[in-house]
Design a protein around this motif. Structure first.
Motif, PDB file in Angstrom:
ATOM      1  N   UNK A   1     -59.695  -8.431 -35.468  1.00  0.00           N
ATOM      2  CA  UNK A   1     -59.654  -9.249 -36.671  1.00  0.00           C
ATOM      3  C   UNK A   1     -58.560 -10.302 -36.522  1.00  0.00           C
ATOM      4  N   UNK A   2     -58.661 -11.400 -37.290  1.00  0.00           N
ATOM      5  CA  UNK A   2     -57.654 -12.464 -37.160  1.00  0.00           C
ATOM      6  C   UNK A   2     -56.212 -11.958 -37.280  1.00  0.00           C
ATOM      7  N   UNK A   3     -55.943 -11.061 -38.235  1.00  0.00           N
ATOM      8  CA  UNK A   3     -54.548 -10.624 -38.404  1.00  0.00           C
ATOM      9  C   UNK A   3     -54.072  -9.832 -37.198  1.00  0.00           C
TER      10      UNK A   3
ATOM     11  N   UNK B   1     -53.178 -12.377 -34.526  1.00  0.00           N
ATOM     12  CA  UNK B   1     -51.877 -12.967 -34.835  1.00  0.00           C
ATOM     13  C   UNK B   1     -50.766 -12.012 -34.410  1.00  0.00           C
ATOM     14  N   UNK B   2     -50.988 -10.730 -34.659  1.00  0.00           N
ATOM     15  CA  UNK B   2     -49.956  -9.752 -34.310  1.00  0.00           C
ATOM     16  C   UNK B   2     -49.847  -9.541 -32.801  1.00  0.00           C
TER      17      UNK B   2
ATOM     18  N   UNK C   1     -51.850 -20.355 -35.343  1.00  0.00           N
ATOM     19  CA  UNK C   1     -52.576 -21.620 -35.312  1.00  0.00           C
ATOM     20  C   UNK C   1     -52.300 -22.464 -36.548  1.00  0.00           C
TER      21      UNK C   1
ATOM     22  N   UNK D   1     -54.561 -25.517 -38.962  1.00  0.00           N
ATOM     23  CA  UNK D   1     -55.952 -25.841 -39.270  1.00  0.00           C
ATOM     24  C   UNK D   1     -56.163 -27.355 -39.334  1.00  0.00           C
TER      25      UNK D   1
ATOM     26  N   UNK E   1     -45.437  -9.977 -41.265  1.00  0.00           N
ATOM     27  CA  UNK E   1     -45.762  -8.850 -40.384  1.00  0.00           C
ATOM     28  C   UNK E   1     -44.609  -8.447 -39.483  1.00  0.00           C
TER      29      UNK E   1
ATOM     30  N   UNK F   1     -46.819 -21.535 -38.876  1.00  0.00           N
ATOM     31  CA  UNK F   1     -47.397 -20.860 -37.709  1.00  0.00           C
ATOM     32  C   UNK F   1     -46.289 -20.287 -36.831  1.00  0.00           C
TER      33      UNK F   1
ATOM     34  N   UNK G   1     -54.926 -14.128 -43.617  1.00  0.00           N
ATOM     35  CA  UNK G   1     -55.361 -13.294 -42.488  1.00  0.00           C
ATOM     36  C   UNK G   1     -54.833 -13.873 -41.174  1.00  0.00           C
ATOM     37  N   UNK G   2     -54.889 -15.196 -41.061  1.00  0.00           N
ATOM     38  CA  UNK G   2     -54.434 -15.852 -39.839  1.00  0.00           C
ATOM     39  C   UNK G   2     -52.917 -15.786 -39.688  1.00  0.00           C
ATOM     40  N   UNK G   3     -52.205 -15.553 -40.785  1.00  0.00           N
ATOM     41  CA  UNK G   3     -50.758 -15.406 -40.697  1.00  0.00           C
ATOM     42  C   UNK G   3     -50.360 -13.951 -40.410  1.00  0.00           C
ATOM     43  N   UNK G   4     -51.325 -13.132 -40.078  1.00  0.00           N
ATOM     44  CA  UNK G   4     -50.997 -11.763 -39.663  1.00  0.00           C
ATOM     45  C   UNK G   4     -51.041 -10.746 -40.794  1.00  0.00           C
ATOM     46  N   UNK G   5     -51.624 -11.131 -41.925  1.00  0.00           N
ATOM     47  CA  UNK G   5     -51.675 -10.190 -43.053  1.00  0.00           C
ATOM     48  C   UNK G   5     -52.989  -9.418 -43.034  1.00  0.00           C
ATOM     49  N   UNK G   6     -52.880  -8.109 -43.077  1.00  0.00           N
ATOM     50  CA  UNK G   6     -54.060  -7.253 -43.140  1.00  0.00           C
ATOM     51  C   UNK G   6     -54.600  -7.312 -44.575  1.00  0.00           C
TER      52      UNK G   6
END
Ligand SMILES: Nc1ncnc2c1ncn2[C@@H]1O[C@H](COP(=O)(O)OP(=O)(O)OP(=O)(O)O)[C@@H](O)[C@H]1O
Ligand SMILES: [Mg+2]
Lengths: 264, 320
Positions: free
Chosen positions: A71-73, A76-77, A82, A84, A105, A165, B193-198
């Motif tokens: 998944x995206x998160x 990232x982890x 990124x 946009x 996170x 980012x 979500x893209x910033x790493x948040x579930x």
């Protein structure tokens, strides 16, 4: 070892192959450009790399591990952040909070620590605040700290997206047309900043940009995409004189001047 | 420097909270608040708990949920079973009701939170109706007749205590990295979500926390009114709570508190007017939504800072 590698990366929407058999290869510390006409599939590649889309076929290896299916998160982890093409800030929130959210996170205190206001909460928040302020300083956003993100001038919004980012502390930064809508002076400053940030934060950067002079100016290596396929790859000088590239841009001026195919 | 100010603020908040508690407690004991008004006072506290907890889900996390009365029902029934049938202490009953509601929140949250906007609203609305249907058909808890003769254990102290706990927990949660993760989801889910948040985790967490406090509200309600029935927890109650949240401002705790209090008091004041009451109520809502579409407080808060002299300017940077 490559930091990022894609093998046969492919995605089709209905019948349309938006990205077809793309092999990318990024070494740690590189600044690589990704260019191509409108609709070539550049943004789609970013969406594949960050898990927004899942590839129809192909592999994405980051830091020795596959990213496909994450998944995206989670991606990232693993260390990819990124920006946009169409800015996606948290518009109603203050600049400071936009950045603090990206630190989320990395924060180590738990929900219960926050609810009971335990020492780890105070320590964690102080750390997030000081790191966020540091980023705002680097990106000259301090004076906007308590402004809503949506009220910032356009150029500042783009800078804030990059700062946000970076707050996620990535190893690989994906920038989707970071200079879109900026004037030449702002663009020049931004590119200097990107270069500086790369060294300071020990980053690898993949950059999508329409402004050719800009890409040619700072990228060490460039991938050219057309109809979802890589049609050329190499250092700026080689790209500038590549027949297929010139053809793809259909007579658009390639030699150091921005093409007018431009902004969508 | 910041430390000093924090504790000063906390001190004022605590002193204020105690003051309000004792003033109202003494008004009650001297009979200056009548029995009829006491009912409204309890409803006021319970409604504040409901509004603040729903605001966490709808206002802060941005998930339009219409099943809050369902969570309230779970809390009410579970707590009532514990005191009435199993003869357990009230505190245990409240906690059990809250935990049961939170579990219900998890069960409904996990599958439905993939849905967005209208779809989620409809799914949660359905959940509320399912709870009602279940209560209707379980004989152990009285079926359609409901549970009668629940001991009146709820008093001003319990209501006030639970209200304060709800507010403190919610405020502390919101003002943390976890709360900001929820707000990020409301603002832009893809970016969050893209910033790493579930995002799934935080949506379910907000849902479970909101349900937990709605469960507390249900337990308090059941132990004040002797009687709970499936029809006590209809869609209209969920809607009432939502009105308070929207009215106070999506994403403002103080807004929820003010709106819950204001609407409860208005409702009580208009009680005698029967049908006209609904008309005036509706008109009031329309007027406010026309002139303050963002709600009374928007996303802002009414804080003590406004009343306290600014300090700490000379104290150097806050984050060393
Ligand atoms: N979700 C989607 N569904 C269907 N088609 C899509 C989707 N996303 C992208 N496409 C198509 O894929 C192609 C590549 O789009 P993409 O946005 O990647 O282009 P781009 O190279 O970033 O172009 P630009 O320079 O205009 O930003 C386009 O034809 C686009 O219409
Ligand atoms: Mg694009």
């Amino acid at each position: 070892m490559a930091l990022l590698e894609t093998r046969g990366l492919t995605i089709s929407f209905g019948g349309l192959m938006a990205v077809a058999n793309v092999d990318l290869h990024l070494e740690p510390g590189e600044l690589v450009g990704l260019i191509g006409p409108n609709g070539a599939g550049k943004t789609t590649i970013f969406n594949l790399l960050t898990g927004v889309y899942h590839p129809t076929r192909g592999e994405i290896i980051f830091n020795g591990r596959s990213l496909v299916g994450l998944k995206p998160y989670q991606i990232t982890q693993r260390g990819i952040a990124r920006t946009f093409q169409n800015i996606r800030l948290f518009g109603e929130l203050h600049v400071l909070d936009n950045i603090r959210i990206a630190y989320h996170w990395h924060s180590r205190y738990r929900v219960i620590d926050a609810v009971l206001r335990l020492p780890s909460y105070h320590r964690g928040e102080a750390e997030i605040l000081s790191r966020s302020k540091e980023l705002m300083r680097i990106f000259k956003l301090e004076s906007y700290q308590n402004e809503k993100a949506k009220n910032l001038p356009y150029g500042e919004q783009r800078r804030l997206e990059i700062a946000r980012a970076l707050a996620a502390r990535p190893r690989l930064l994906l920038l989707d047309e970071p200079a879109a809508g900026m004037n030449p002076q702002e663009t020049k400053e931004l590119m200097a900043l990107i270069n500086w940030v790369r060294q300071e934060f020990d980053l690898t950067i993949l950059l999508i940009e329409h402004d050719m002079s800009l890409v040619m100016g700072i990228c060490e290596r460039i991938y050219v995409l057309d109809y979802g396929q890589v049609i050329a790859e190499g250092p700026p000088e080689a790209i500038r004189n590549n027949e297929r590239v010139i053809e793809a841009y259909l007579g658009q001026e390639v030699n150091g001047v921005a093409p007018q195919g431009g902004k969508s | 420097m910041t430390k000093v100010q924090f504790s000063r603020k906390n001190f004022f908040a605590l002193a204020g909270a105690l003051l309000v508690y004792f003033i109202i407690a003494s008004l009650l004991s001297t009979g200056m608040i009548s029995k009829f008004q006491e009912i409204n006072l309890m409803m006021l506290g319970i409604n504040i708990i409901l509004a603040v907890s729903l605001n966490l889900i709808v206002g802060f996390t941005g998930q339009l949920a219409l099943g809050h009365a369902g969570f309230m029902a779970v809390g009410a029934y579970v707590a009532a079973v514990l005191t009435l049938k199993l003869h357990q202490p009230f505190l245990l009953a409240i906690i059990a009701g809250a935990v049961a509601a939170a579990i219900a929140g998890l069960i409904i949250g996990l599958p439905t939170l993939r849905l967005k906007g209208d779809y989620l609203a409809i799914a949660t609305l359905g959940f509320g109706e399912i709870i009602k249907g279940l209560a209707n058909n379980i004989n152990y808890i009285g079926g359609a007749a409901g549970m009668i003769g629940i001991p009146r254990l709820t008093n001003w102290t319990w209501v006030y205590l639970m209200m304060v706990v709800t507010i403190i927990v919610t405020v502390n949660f919101i003002n943390s990295t976890h709360g900001r993760a929820c707000i990020a989801i409301r603002e832009n889910e893809i970016a969050a979500e893209t910033m790493g948040i579930n995002t799934t985790y935080y949506k379910v967490l907000a849902f479970a926390m909101g349900a937990f406090f709605a469960g507390i509200a249900g337990a308090l309600y059941a132990h004040y009114f002797y009687l709970i029935q499936p029809t006590t927890f209809t869609f209209f109650r969920s809607f009432d709570i939502l009105v308070m949240v929207v009215f106070g401002g999506l994403g403002s705790i103080t807004g929820s508190i003010i709106a819950a209090a204001g609407i409860t008091i208005t409702n009580a004041a208009l009680q005698d007017l029967a049908v006209l009451r609904m008309v005036i109520y509706a008109l009031l809502l329309i007027v406010i939504m026309v002139f303050r579409p963002q709600g009374l407080m928007g996303t802002g808060e009414f804080t003590l800072d406004r009343w306290m002299p600014k300090r700490g300017e000379a104290g150097g940077s806050a984050g060393n």
